[in-house]
Write a protein that holds these residues in place. Structure first.
Motif, PDB file in Angstrom:
ATOM      1  N   ARG A 103      27.487  56.442  37.179  1.00 49.07           N
ATOM      2  CA  ARG A 103      26.668  55.342  37.690  1.00 49.07           C
ATOM      3  C   ARG A 103      26.414  54.336  36.571  1.00 49.07           C
ATOM      4  O   ARG A 103      26.177  54.705  35.431  1.00 49.07           O
ATOM      5  N   ARG A 104      26.409  53.082  36.899  1.00 52.77           N
ATOM      6  CA  ARG A 104      25.962  52.030  36.001  1.00 52.77           C
ATOM      7  C   ARG A 104      25.768  50.787  36.855  1.00 52.77           C
ATOM      8  O   ARG A 104      26.376  50.645  37.917  1.00 52.77           O
ATOM      9  N   SER A 105      24.897  49.895  36.353  1.00 49.63           N
ATOM     10  CA  SER A 105      24.682  48.664  37.099  1.00 49.63           C
ATOM     11  C   SER A 105      24.422  47.515  36.133  1.00 49.63           C
ATOM     12  O   SER A 105      25.273  46.680  35.908  1.00 49.63           O
ATOM     13  N   CYS A 106      23.238  47.495  35.492  1.00 49.43           N
ATOM     14  CA  CYS A 106      22.863  46.320  34.698  1.00 49.43           C
ATOM     15  C   CYS A 106      23.622  46.218  33.374  1.00 49.43           C
ATOM     16  O   CYS A 106      23.848  45.126  32.875  1.00 49.43           O
ATOM     17  N   ALA A 107      23.971  47.357  32.788  1.00 52.15           N
ATOM     18  CA  ALA A 107      24.619  47.425  31.467  1.00 52.15           C
ATOM     19  C   ALA A 107      23.723  46.915  30.343  1.00 52.15           C
ATOM     20  O   ALA A 107      24.208  46.633  29.242  1.00 52.15           O
ATOM     21  N   HIS A 108      22.425  46.790  30.587  1.00 46.38           N
ATOM     22  CA  HIS A 108      21.514  46.281  29.555  1.00 46.38           C
ATOM     23  C   HIS A 108      20.204  47.051  29.484  1.00 46.38           C
ATOM     24  O   HIS A 108      19.149  46.473  29.181  1.00 46.38           O
ATOM     25  N   GLY A 109      20.234  48.340  29.813  1.00 43.84           N
ATOM     26  CA  GLY A 109      19.037  49.157  29.622  1.00 43.84           C
ATOM     27  C   GLY A 109      17.885  48.842  30.549  1.00 43.84           C
ATOM     28  O   GLY A 109      16.739  49.116  30.208  1.00 43.84           O
ATOM     29  N   VAL A 110      18.173  48.284  31.704  1.00 47.35           N
ATOM     30  CA  VAL A 110      17.086  47.874  32.607  1.00 47.35           C
ATOM     31  C   VAL A 110      17.056  48.683  33.903  1.00 47.35           C
ATOM     32  O   VAL A 110      15.987  49.036  34.402  1.00 47.35           O
ATOM     33  N   CYS A 111      18.212  49.012  34.444  1.00 51.40           N
ATOM     34  CA  CYS A 111      18.223  49.627  35.784  1.00 51.40           C
ATOM     35  C   CYS A 111      18.028  51.149  35.742  1.00 51.40           C
ATOM     36  O   CYS A 111      17.627  51.756  36.726  1.00 51.40           O
ATOM     37  N   GLY A 112      18.323  51.775  34.628  1.00 54.11           N
ATOM     38  CA  GLY A 112      18.108  53.218  34.488  1.00 54.11           C
ATOM     39  C   GLY A 112      19.168  54.086  35.137  1.00 54.11           C
ATOM     40  O   GLY A 112      18.981  55.290  35.278  1.00 54.11           O
ATOM     41  N   SER A 113      20.301  53.515  35.506  1.00 57.46           N
ATOM     42  CA  SER A 113      21.260  54.313  36.287  1.00 57.46           C
ATOM     43  C   SER A 113      22.251  55.114  35.448  1.00 57.46           C
ATOM     44  O   SER A 113      22.909  56.004  35.981  1.00 57.46           O
ATOM     45  N   ASP A 114      22.389  54.830  34.144  1.00 56.26           N
ATOM     46  CA  ASP A 114      23.446  55.516  33.387  1.00 56.26           C
ATOM     47  C   ASP A 114      22.914  56.468  32.312  1.00 56.26           C
ATOM     48  O   ASP A 114      23.512  56.600  31.239  1.00 56.26           O
TER      49      ASP A 114
ATOM     50  N   ARG B 132      20.530  60.043  26.859  1.00 53.76           N
ATOM     51  CA  ARG B 132      20.433  58.650  26.449  1.00 53.76           C
ATOM     52  C   ARG B 132      21.045  57.779  27.543  1.00 53.76           C
ATOM     53  O   ARG B 132      21.761  58.280  28.408  1.00 53.76           O
ATOM     54  N   LEU B 133      20.818  56.460  27.417  1.00 56.68           N
ATOM     55  CA  LEU B 133      21.491  55.519  28.320  1.00 56.68           C
ATOM     56  C   LEU B 133      22.838  55.158  27.701  1.00 56.68           C
ATOM     57  O   LEU B 133      22.902  54.730  26.543  1.00 56.68           O
ATOM     58  N   ALA B 134      23.907  55.281  28.474  1.00 57.27           N
ATOM     59  CA  ALA B 134      25.242  54.960  27.949  1.00 57.27           C
ATOM     60  C   ALA B 134      25.357  53.492  27.558  1.00 57.27           C
ATOM     61  O   ALA B 134      26.144  53.146  26.678  1.00 57.27           O
ATOM     62  N   CYS B 135      24.559  52.642  28.180  1.00 61.11           N
ATOM     63  CA  CYS B 135      24.651  51.209  27.877  1.00 61.11           C
ATOM     64  C   CYS B 135      23.813  50.805  26.679  1.00 61.11           C
ATOM     65  O   CYS B 135      23.829  49.645  26.274  1.00 61.11           O
ATOM     66  N   LYS B 136      23.039  51.747  26.112  1.00 60.27           N
ATOM     67  CA  LYS B 136      22.204  51.394  24.960  1.00 60.27           C
ATOM     68  C   LYS B 136      22.688  52.002  23.657  1.00 60.27           C
ATOM     69  O   LYS B 136      22.400  51.468  22.586  1.00 60.27           O
TER      70      LYS B 136
HETATM   71 FE1  FES Z   1      21.434  49.852  33.698  1.00 65.23          FE
HETATM   72 FE2  FES Z   1      22.343  51.314  31.656  1.00 65.23          FE
HETATM   73  S1  FES Z   1      23.493  50.394  33.275  1.00 65.23           S
HETATM   74  S2  FES Z   1      20.298  50.974  32.251  1.00 65.23           S
END
Ligand code: FES
Ligand code: SF4
Ligand code: F3S
Length: 232
Positions: free
Chosen positions: A51-62, A71-75
Protein backbone atom coordinates in the motif's frame (compact mmCIF):
# COMPACT_ATOMS: atom_id res chain seq x y z
CA UNK A 1 24.65 2.44 -6.01
CA UNK A 2 23.17 -1.04 -6.01
CA UNK A 3 20.85 -2.10 -3.22
CA UNK A 4 19.77 -5.62 -2.31
CA UNK A 5 16.14 -5.43 -1.27
CA UNK A 6 14.98 -8.55 0.55
CA UNK A 7 11.20 -8.79 0.68
CA UNK A 8 9.05 -11.24 2.60
CA UNK A 9 6.60 -12.31 -0.09
CA UNK A 10 3.33 -14.19 0.20
CA UNK A 11 0.61 -14.87 -2.33
CA UNK A 12 -2.20 -16.90 -0.72
CA UNK A 13 -3.20 -18.29 -4.14
CA UNK A 14 0.28 -19.65 -4.80
CA UNK A 15 2.30 -19.99 -1.60
CA UNK A 16 1.82 -22.28 1.40
CA UNK A 17 3.81 -19.86 3.58
CA UNK A 18 5.75 -16.59 3.26
CA UNK A 19 9.25 -16.72 1.79
CA UNK A 20 12.06 -14.21 1.20
CA UNK A 21 13.00 -12.96 -2.26
CA UNK A 22 15.91 -10.63 -2.97
CA UNK A 23 16.04 -8.03 -5.75
CA UNK A 24 19.12 -6.04 -6.75
CA UNK A 25 18.13 -2.54 -7.87
CA UNK A 26 19.89 0.67 -8.86
CA UNK A 27 19.26 3.34 -6.26
CA UNK A 28 20.43 6.79 -5.17
CA UNK A 29 21.28 7.46 -1.49
CA UNK A 30 18.40 9.93 -1.14
CA UNK A 31 15.86 7.44 -2.50
CA UNK A 32 13.31 6.26 0.04
CA UNK A 33 12.49 2.59 0.54
CA UNK A 34 9.24 3.34 -1.28
CA UNK A 35 11.24 4.36 -4.36
CA UNK A 36 13.14 1.06 -4.19
CA UNK A 37 9.90 -0.92 -3.84
CA UNK A 38 8.51 0.98 -6.82
CA UNK A 39 11.64 0.11 -8.84
CA UNK A 40 11.10 -3.58 -8.08
CA UNK A 41 7.42 -3.42 -8.95
CA UNK A 42 7.80 -1.35 -12.10
CA UNK A 43 10.97 -2.93 -13.47
CA UNK A 44 11.24 -6.48 -12.08
CA UNK A 45 8.00 -7.96 -10.76
CA UNK A 46 4.65 -6.27 -11.23
CA UNK A 47 2.96 -8.72 -8.86
CA UNK A 48 4.69 -7.20 -5.81
CA UNK A 49 1.90 -5.80 -3.64
CA UNK A 50 2.06 -3.00 -1.05
CA UNK A 51 0.00 0.00 0.00
CA UNK A 52 1.08 3.57 -0.63
CA UNK A 53 -0.66 6.79 -1.52
CA UNK A 54 0.79 10.19 -0.56
CA UNK A 55 4.50 9.22 -0.63
CA UNK A 56 5.14 12.04 1.87
CA UNK A 57 4.47 10.64 5.33
CA UNK A 58 0.90 11.91 5.54
CA UNK A 59 -1.55 9.14 4.65
CA UNK A 60 -0.08 6.40 6.86
CA UNK A 61 -0.61 3.63 4.33
CA UNK A 62 2.95 2.30 3.87
CA UNK A 63 4.04 1.32 7.39
CA UNK A 64 6.04 -1.91 7.28
CA UNK A 65 8.88 -3.71 9.06
CA UNK A 66 12.09 -2.31 7.55
CA UNK A 67 15.42 -3.66 8.79
CA UNK A 68 13.67 -4.92 11.91
CA UNK A 69 11.78 -1.73 12.81
CA UNK A 70 8.33 -0.49 11.94
CA UNK A 71 8.67 2.56 9.71
CA UNK A 72 7.03 4.36 6.80
CA UNK A 73 8.61 3.26 3.51
CA UNK A 74 8.18 6.78 2.15
CA UNK A 75 10.09 8.39 5.03
CA UNK A 76 13.14 6.19 5.52
CA UNK A 77 15.99 6.75 3.05
CA UNK A 78 18.39 4.23 1.58
CA UNK A 79 21.40 6.11 3.02
CA UNK A 80 19.94 5.61 6.51
CA UNK A 81 19.81 1.85 6.03
CA UNK A 82 22.75 0.72 3.90
CA UNK A 83 22.97 -1.47 0.83
CA UNK A 84 21.09 -4.42 2.32
CA UNK A 85 17.49 -3.69 3.19
CA UNK A 86 14.87 -6.15 4.38
CA UNK A 87 11.17 -5.43 4.22
CA UNK A 88 8.34 -7.44 5.78
CA UNK A 89 4.68 -6.79 6.57
CA UNK A 90 3.67 -5.21 9.89
CA UNK A 91 4.05 -7.82 12.67
CA UNK A 92 0.96 -8.99 14.53
CA UNK A 93 -1.43 -8.47 11.60
CA UNK A 94 -2.71 -11.13 9.20
CA UNK A 95 -1.07 -10.86 5.79
CA UNK A 96 -3.37 -10.52 2.79
CA UNK A 97 -0.64 -10.45 0.16
CA UNK A 98 3.09 -9.54 0.28
CA UNK A 99 3.30 -6.33 2.35
CA UNK A 100 -0.45 -5.74 2.59
CA UNK A 101 -1.95 -6.63 5.97
CA UNK A 102 -5.55 -6.88 7.11
CA UNK A 103 -6.41 -3.56 8.82
CA UNK A 104 -10.10 -4.33 9.51
CA UNK A 105 -9.63 -5.07 13.21
CA UNK A 106 -7.30 -2.09 13.62
CA UNK A 107 -9.91 0.30 12.26
CA UNK A 108 -12.72 -1.40 14.22
CA UNK A 109 -10.75 -0.63 17.41
CA UNK A 110 -10.21 2.92 16.18
CA UNK A 111 -13.96 3.33 15.67
CA UNK A 112 -14.70 1.76 19.07
CA UNK A 113 -13.28 4.77 20.95
CA UNK A 114 -15.62 7.24 19.14
CA UNK A 115 -12.87 9.25 17.41
CA UNK A 116 -14.98 12.31 16.62
CA UNK A 117 -16.24 15.31 18.50
CA UNK A 118 -19.30 14.63 20.62
CA UNK A 119 -21.22 17.77 21.42
CA UNK A 120 -24.98 17.87 21.95
CA UNK A 121 -25.16 21.62 22.61
CA UNK A 122 -27.07 23.81 20.14
CA UNK A 123 -25.00 24.92 17.16
CA UNK A 124 -23.32 28.26 18.00
CA UNK A 125 -23.52 31.29 15.70
CA UNK A 126 -19.72 31.40 15.46
CA UNK A 127 -17.12 28.67 16.03
CA UNK A 128 -16.58 27.16 19.50
CA UNK A 129 -13.63 28.98 20.96
CA UNK A 130 -10.72 27.37 22.74
CA UNK A 131 -7.68 28.96 24.39
CA UNK A 132 -4.21 28.23 22.97
CA UNK A 133 -3.38 26.51 26.28
CA UNK A 134 -6.39 24.21 26.02
CA UNK A 135 -5.56 23.43 22.39
CA UNK A 136 -1.97 22.60 23.36
CA UNK A 137 -3.26 19.98 25.85
CA UNK A 138 -3.93 17.45 23.07
CA UNK A 139 -1.77 18.84 20.26
CA UNK A 140 0.60 15.86 20.23
CA UNK A 141 -2.11 13.30 19.59
CA UNK A 142 -3.64 15.29 16.70
CA UNK A 143 -0.58 14.27 14.66
CA UNK A 144 -1.59 10.60 14.36
CA UNK A 145 -1.92 9.33 10.77
CA UNK A 146 -3.28 5.87 11.72
CA UNK A 147 -0.33 4.03 10.21
CA UNK A 148 -0.52 1.21 12.84
CA UNK A 149 3.27 1.15 13.37
CA UNK A 150 2.66 1.52 17.13
CA UNK A 151 0.03 -1.15 17.65
CA UNK A 152 1.97 -3.56 15.44
CA UNK A 153 5.12 -3.12 17.56
CA UNK A 154 3.42 -3.61 20.94
CA UNK A 155 4.20 -6.90 22.77
CA UNK A 156 0.98 -6.56 24.78
CA UNK A 157 -0.93 -6.56 21.48
CA UNK A 158 1.05 -9.56 20.20
CA UNK A 159 0.20 -11.42 23.43
CA UNK A 160 -3.50 -10.55 23.31
CA UNK A 161 -4.83 -9.15 20.08
CA UNK A 162 -8.09 -8.06 21.69
CA UNK A 163 -6.09 -5.22 23.34
CA UNK A 164 -7.44 -2.00 21.84
CA UNK A 165 -3.84 -0.93 21.19
CA UNK A 166 -1.88 2.32 21.39
CA UNK A 167 -3.21 3.85 18.16
CA UNK A 168 -6.83 3.74 19.33
CA UNK A 169 -5.83 5.19 22.72
CA UNK A 170 -3.96 8.03 20.99
CA UNK A 171 -7.09 8.78 18.98
CA UNK A 172 -9.24 8.71 22.12
CA UNK A 173 -6.74 11.01 23.90
CA UNK A 174 -7.12 13.58 21.14
CA UNK A 175 -10.82 14.00 22.05
CA UNK A 176 -10.80 13.19 25.78
CA UNK A 177 -8.66 16.26 26.51
CA UNK A 178 -10.46 18.58 24.07
CA UNK A 179 -12.41 21.11 26.17
CA UNK A 180 -15.08 21.39 23.44
CA UNK A 181 -15.93 17.70 23.60
CA UNK A 182 -18.62 16.14 25.80
CA UNK A 183 -17.83 12.47 25.19
CA UNK A 184 -14.87 11.99 27.53
CA UNK A 185 -16.78 9.93 30.11
CA UNK A 186 -18.02 7.40 27.56
CA UNK A 187 -14.54 7.06 26.01
CA UNK A 188 -12.91 6.60 29.41
CA UNK A 189 -15.50 3.95 30.26
CA UNK A 190 -14.69 2.09 27.02
CA UNK A 191 -10.95 2.27 27.71
CA UNK A 192 -11.33 1.15 31.34
CA UNK A 193 -12.44 -2.33 30.32
CA UNK A 194 -10.26 -5.46 30.30
CA UNK A 195 -8.94 -4.83 26.76
CA UNK A 196 -8.36 -1.13 27.33
CA UNK A 197 -5.49 0.89 28.77
CA UNK A 198 -4.68 -1.56 31.57
CA UNK A 199 -3.18 -3.97 29.03
CA UNK A 200 -0.38 -1.43 28.44
CA UNK A 201 2.78 -2.46 30.29
CA UNK A 202 4.67 0.76 29.43
CA UNK A 203 7.03 -1.10 27.12
CA UNK A 204 7.60 2.02 24.96
CA UNK A 205 7.94 0.14 21.62
CA UNK A 206 4.99 2.16 20.36
CA UNK A 207 6.65 5.49 21.11
CA UNK A 208 9.86 4.39 19.41
CA UNK A 209 7.97 3.22 16.32
CA UNK A 210 5.79 6.28 15.77
CA UNK A 211 6.84 8.09 12.57
CA UNK A 212 5.11 11.24 13.82
CA UNK A 213 7.14 11.40 17.03
CA UNK A 214 4.04 11.22 19.23
CA UNK A 215 4.76 10.52 22.90
CA UNK A 216 2.34 7.61 22.87
CA UNK A 217 3.25 6.05 26.22
CA UNK A 218 2.70 9.39 27.91
CA UNK A 219 -0.70 9.75 26.21
CA UNK A 220 -1.69 6.28 27.43
CA UNK A 221 -0.63 7.14 30.98
CA UNK A 222 -2.63 10.38 30.83
CA UNK A 223 -5.72 8.45 29.79
CA UNK A 224 -5.12 5.87 32.58
CA UNK A 225 -4.77 8.70 35.11
CA UNK A 226 -8.00 10.30 33.88
CA UNK A 227 -9.81 6.98 34.39
CA UNK A 228 -8.50 6.74 37.95
CA UNK A 229 -9.33 10.38 38.73
CA UNK A 230 -12.90 10.06 37.48
CA UNK A 231 -13.52 6.83 39.34
CA UNK A 232 -12.29 8.48 42.57
FE1 FES B 1 1.52 8.01 2.64
FE2 FES B 1 3.86 6.83 3.14
S1 FES B 1 2.66 6.73 1.31
S2 FES B 1 2.58 7.89 4.51
FE1 SF4 C 1 1.08 5.68 13.52
FE2 SF4 C 1 2.00 7.16 15.58
FE3 SF4 C 1 -0.63 7.15 14.98
FE4 SF4 C 1 0.51 4.99 16.03
S1 SF4 C 1 0.27 7.01 17.01
S2 SF4 C 1 -0.92 4.99 14.33
S3 SF4 C 1 2.53 5.03 15.11
S4 SF4 C 1 1.04 7.92 13.70
FE1 F3S D 1 2.55 -1.49 24.19
FE2 F3S D 1 3.33 0.98 24.03
FE3 F3S D 1 2.16 0.13 26.20
S1 F3S D 1 4.44 -0.80 23.32
S2 F3S D 1 2.74 -1.98 26.31
S3 F3S D 1 1.22 0.26 24.22
S4 F3S D 1 3.83 1.58 26.08
Amino acid sequence: MQVDLRILRYDPERDKKPHWETYRVESAPMDRVLDVLNAVKWEKDGTLTYRRSCAHGVCGSDAMLINGRNRLACKIRVDQLGKKISVAPLPGFAVIKDLVVDMEDFFAKYRSVHPYQIDERPMPVTERLQSPEDRARYDDTTKCILCAACTSSCPSFWAKDTYVGPAAIVQAHRFIFDTRDEGSDERLEILADADGVWRCRTIFNCTEACPRGIDITRAILEVSSAIVERSV
